[in-house]
Motif scaffolding. Structure first.
Motif, mmCIF file in Angstrom:
data_model
loop_
_atom_site.group_PDB
_atom_site.id
_atom_site.type_symbol
_atom_site.label_atom_id
_atom_site.label_comp_id
_atom_site.label_asym_id
_atom_site.label_seq_id
_atom_site.Cartn_x
_atom_site.Cartn_y
_atom_site.Cartn_z
ATOM 1 N N THR A 50 76.072 2.862 60.076
ATOM 2 C CA THR A 50 77.042 3.816 60.599
ATOM 3 C C THR A 50 78.050 4.144 59.502
ATOM 4 O OG1 THR A 50 78.466 2.020 61.372
ATOM 5 C CG2 THR A 50 76.853 2.911 62.942
ATOM 6 N N GLY A 51 78.735 5.275 59.677
ATOM 7 C CA GLY A 51 79.785 5.619 58.728
ATOM 8 C C GLY A 51 80.881 4.571 58.710
ATOM 9 N N ALA A 52 81.136 3.963 59.867
ATOM 10 C CA ALA A 52 82.163 2.926 59.949
ATOM 11 C C ALA A 52 81.800 1.727 59.084
ATOM 12 C CB ALA A 52 82.365 2.499 61.399
ATOM 13 N N ASN A 53 80.541 1.281 59.150
ATOM 14 C CA ASN A 53 80.158 0.126 58.343
ATOM 15 C C ASN A 53 80.174 0.438 56.853
ATOM 16 O OD1 ASN A 53 79.538 -2.405 59.791
ATOM 17 N ND2 ASN A 53 78.217 -1.094 61.012
ATOM 18 N N GLU A 55 82.260 2.606 55.267
ATOM 19 C CA GLU A 55 83.636 2.675 54.775
ATOM 20 C C GLU A 55 84.380 1.355 54.949
ATOM 21 O OE1 GLU A 55 84.937 5.921 57.130
ATOM 22 O OE2 GLU A 55 85.418 4.705 58.906
ATOM 23 N N GLU A 56 84.079 0.625 56.034
ATOM 24 C CA GLU A 56 84.850 -0.586 56.305
ATOM 25 C C GLU A 56 84.552 -1.708 55.324
ATOM 26 O OE1 GLU A 56 84.657 -1.574 60.481
ATOM 27 O OE2 GLU A 56 85.431 0.400 61.073
ATOM 28 N N TRP A 167 77.558 10.164 60.168
ATOM 29 C CA TRP A 167 78.751 9.869 59.365
ATOM 30 C C TRP A 167 79.971 10.627 59.866
ATOM 31 C CZ3 TRP A 167 81.483 13.358 56.132
ATOM 32 C CH2 TRP A 167 82.479 12.782 55.340
ATOM 33 N N ASP A 169 81.373 10.924 62.586
ATOM 34 C CA ASP A 169 82.309 10.310 63.548
ATOM 35 C C ASP A 169 83.043 9.114 62.965
ATOM 36 O OD1 ASP A 169 80.591 8.109 63.643
ATOM 37 O OD2 ASP A 169 80.600 7.993 65.819
ATOM 38 N N SER A 170 82.910 8.907 61.656
ATOM 39 C CA SER A 170 83.636 7.816 61.003
ATOM 40 C C SER A 170 85.054 8.250 60.666
ATOM 41 C CB SER A 170 82.916 7.415 59.708
ATOM 42 O OG SER A 170 82.990 8.473 58.752
ATOM 43 N N THR A 171 85.876 7.313 60.238
ATOM 44 C CA THR A 171 87.245 7.652 59.830
ATOM 45 C C THR A 171 87.235 8.641 58.673
ATOM 46 O OG1 THR A 171 88.113 5.516 60.572
ATOM 47 C CG2 THR A 171 89.416 6.712 58.951
#
Length: 304
Positions: A50-53, A55-56, A167, A169-171
């Motif tokens: 996911t885009g979250a993983n 960037e995080e 991607w 829906d990521s920050t």
């Protein structure tokens, strides 16, 4: 869990390659500590996340000391949640990500890459933009963990194949959209799309499976797992290509309740009907906490 770990090792020993799918909040749970080593030791050859993983992992790299732990997160009152919000602490279960030190720091660095590409009419995938930032060295003064514990850095070093479906829906995806709306970026297609990720995955899958069976080790549910596994029926059923190998290994770690009609809760056998897995494909469903199970399986694989 033990059988899935043994199956992972057997798949690699027989010449297979492995894609890991990262759902949930595994980067904030610091899976990079073990996943990065799996990448370095050629136990992981491709990643869908996911885009979250994506960037995080980098948020953690540059802002780890500013994260706030909330061990009693189940007992938080609404007022306590508001207090976290007012202090710009974004909670993920028991861990709060600091907005300024993590998100805005990365925004400032990656915005320059987005604008430069936009002005030059160049286009790159979301992970490629992050790789550009990392390669520039701009973030090195802010590293707060050992860089060897960042799986995105390890993937960059090994040039691991990556897809980041959804991607948007990521920050950072939200931040990119905001800068497009503000007029700082003129072409929203400066960042390549999920359809282009699928096209790249189709090429990767075909090239890889000419010589190697490709397995899917899925952590969590949702798009990071559903997206890559669908490449096989797309190639075979939608493109009408012959001799497309099915996935050679499948394991999912999820706490989703087994149910039909949902991807995350469906049993692996349901994937046979979609042309994703074969009758003989090793299949494992581990219903447990991935933050515990995944590192244990990785430790087993690394020691084998």
């Amino acid at each position: 869990m033990k059988e899935a770990a043994k199956g992972y090792v057997k798949h690699l020993e027989s010449g297979g390659k492995m894609m890991v799918a990262l759902g949930g909040a595994m980067s904030t749970a610091e899976l990079g500590i073990s996943l990065a080593e799996m990448i370095r030791q050629d136990k992981v050859h491709a990643i869908s996340c996911t885009g979250a993983n994506l960037e995080e992992d980098i948020f953690n790299l540059v802002a780890h000391d500013y994260y706030k732990r909330i061990p009693h997160y189940r007992e938080l009152s609404v007022d306590e949640e508001v207090a976290l919000y007012e202090n710009h602490l974004n909670r993920v279960t028991d861990t709060c990500i600091p907005e300024e030190e993590a998100m805005r720091r990365i925004e400032r660095a990656i915005l320059k890459e987005w604008i430069e590409a936009d002005q030059k009419k160049q286009r790159f995938f979301p992970h490629e933009f992050l790789w550009k930032v990392l390669q520039s060295g701009k973030l090195e003064p802010f590293y707060q963990i050992d860089p060897k514990d960042s799986w995105v850095l390890a993937a960059l070093e090994k040039k691991v194949f990556i897809v980041v479906p959804g991607w948007e829906d990521s920050t950072l995806g939200n931040i990119f959209a905001a800068h497009c709306l503000l007029g700082h970026i003129h072409d929203p297609l400066t960042v390549k799309t999920g359809i282009e990720y699928m096209m790249a995955l189709a090429q990767y899958y075909q090239e890889t499976t000419k010589k190697h069976s490709l397995g899917l080790f899925q952590i969590g549910g949702g798009i990071s797992g559903d997206f890559p596994i669908c490449v096989v029926p797309m190639l075979h059923q939608d493109m009408q290509l012959e001799n497309i190998p099915l996935w050679g290994y499948f394991c999912q770690i999820s706490d989703a309740t087994t149910s039909y009609g949902s991807y995350s809760g469906a049993s692996p056998n349901e994937k046979i009907t979609w042309g994703k897995l074969a009758k003989e494909t090793p299949k494992f469903m581990i219903e447990s906490d991935a933050t515990i199970v995944a590192p244990l399986i990785f430790a087993y694989v690394l020691e084998s």
